[in-house]
Write an enzyme that holds these catalytic residues in place. Sequence first.
Site, PDB file in Angstrom:
ATOM      1  N   CYS A   1      43.972  44.907  16.654  1.00 41.75           N
ATOM      2  CA  CYS A   1      44.705  44.386  15.490  1.00 41.75           C
ATOM      3  C   CYS A   1      44.224  44.964  14.167  1.00 41.75           C
ATOM      4  CB  CYS A   1      44.610  42.865  15.449  1.00 41.75           C
ATOM      5  SG  CYS A   1      45.272  42.111  16.934  1.00 41.75           S
TER       6      CYS A   1
ATOM      7  N   HIS B   1      47.396  41.111   8.672  1.00 43.71           N
ATOM      8  CA  HIS B   1      47.856  41.384  10.035  1.00 43.71           C
ATOM      9  C   HIS B   1      48.619  40.156  10.513  1.00 43.71           C
ATOM     10  CE1 HIS B   1      47.956  41.689  14.295  1.00 43.71           C
ATOM     11  NE2 HIS B   1      46.973  40.835  14.480  1.00 43.71           N
TER      12      HIS B   1
ATOM     13  N   ASN C   1      53.618  39.384  16.976  1.00 40.55           N
ATOM     14  CA  ASN C   1      52.384  40.090  16.626  1.00 40.55           C
ATOM     15  C   ASN C   1      52.453  41.487  17.252  1.00 40.55           C
ATOM     16  OD1 ASN C   1      49.740  41.111  16.743  1.00 40.55           O
ATOM     17  ND2 ASN C   1      48.825  39.080  16.922  1.00 40.55           N
TER      18      ASN C   1
END
Length: 348
Positions: free
Chosen positions: A114, A275, A305
């Site tokens: 991430c 993020h 995501n």
Amino acid sequence: MPKSIIGGIGMYVPGNVYTNNDLTKFMDTSDEWIQERTGVRERRFADRSNETTATMGIEAAKIAIERAGITPQDVDFIIFATLSPDYYFPGCGVLVQRALKMNEIGALDIRNQCSGFVYALSVGDQFIRSGMYKNILIVGSEKHSFILDFNTRSRHISVIFGDGAGAVVLQPTEEENRGILSTHLHSDGNDAEILAMYNPGSHANHWVKNLADYNEAEIGDQYESHSMIDAAQNLPVMDGPGVFKKAVAKFPEVVLEALNKNGYSPADLALLIPHQANLRISQFIQHKLKLRDEQVFNNIQKYGNTTAASVPIALCEAWQEGKMKQGDLICLAAFGSGFTWASALMKW
Ligand code: ACO
């Protein structure tokens, strides 16, 4: 010394939209549960026959390169961040180099999940500051759908993620009031296994005993892959509450680190682009830093995501929606598997 600016930015998301209700056909879940716990309403899944992490990254890269006013042959370094590469090796950077008929330039792959894009930005920034390169292509792309388990046993993971890609071209500037001010990178491997995919990995000794102890007849029959598959060890694992706890501590910390280093406070931020891990995590950061709604950009609702792609996709959408103007203070921040976390503070 020059500073780095984002000279061009692009994104690509697959056409296939999967709503939360679509997922209820495969697993025991509900639109209400997913929206309440994660904020996600829908996500995109790549076309399984012709879209890969590299092909999506290439589409985003083409747009970023064109918007930077250069050609693929002007790019002098590629950095590609992903946890879902087309191949175990080689990495996706060389696939971009080949597809866009670039010169025989360096191609570096980054595996920081991430926070991969922010790490990539930090690496690219050093090359620009040192004067080594003038046009660096940075890509974040993920095809999560090929490793997600759409079975109820993995519902706490699979409902969160989606596929997509974002890319930027980093270029030097001598202008006073523009560019990346600083980047901040961190890690803590103590919880490396709580958000992970263990296989294929060298920890797993495919051979049951030492190679020297096999006789010729046994060779070829000793792979443990069936037991790995039976134990679902080829699928991602996540301790959701464990990740949540660490993320809400480290995200605000790394944003404040960037602001403090440059003499700013949260009130000075025009936009924080975190993020897109989980809407609840973003809301927690917003609350902790006392930011107004318009200071935080979220688009996890539409894409889920997308790991290394989430920051450049969000940055691209925010820019397309006219949310940044020249000189604005922008912070990018990420946290993810490893754990690793990072931030980048820039004047747009
Ligand atoms: N649909 C319906 N029920 C579900 C689902 C689902 N998709 N997933 C889990 N549940 C159930 C569980 O089975 C459990 O039921 P039980 O109480 O009967 O046993 C209940 O919901 C609670 O499960 P938890 O896993 O404890 O759920 P939690 O409230 O912690 O929410 C979540 C899970 C959303 C993953 C949360 O822990 C979280 O937000 N963690 C942060 C992790 C994260 O954001 N990861 C993103 C990727 S990592 C990154 O980008 C940084």
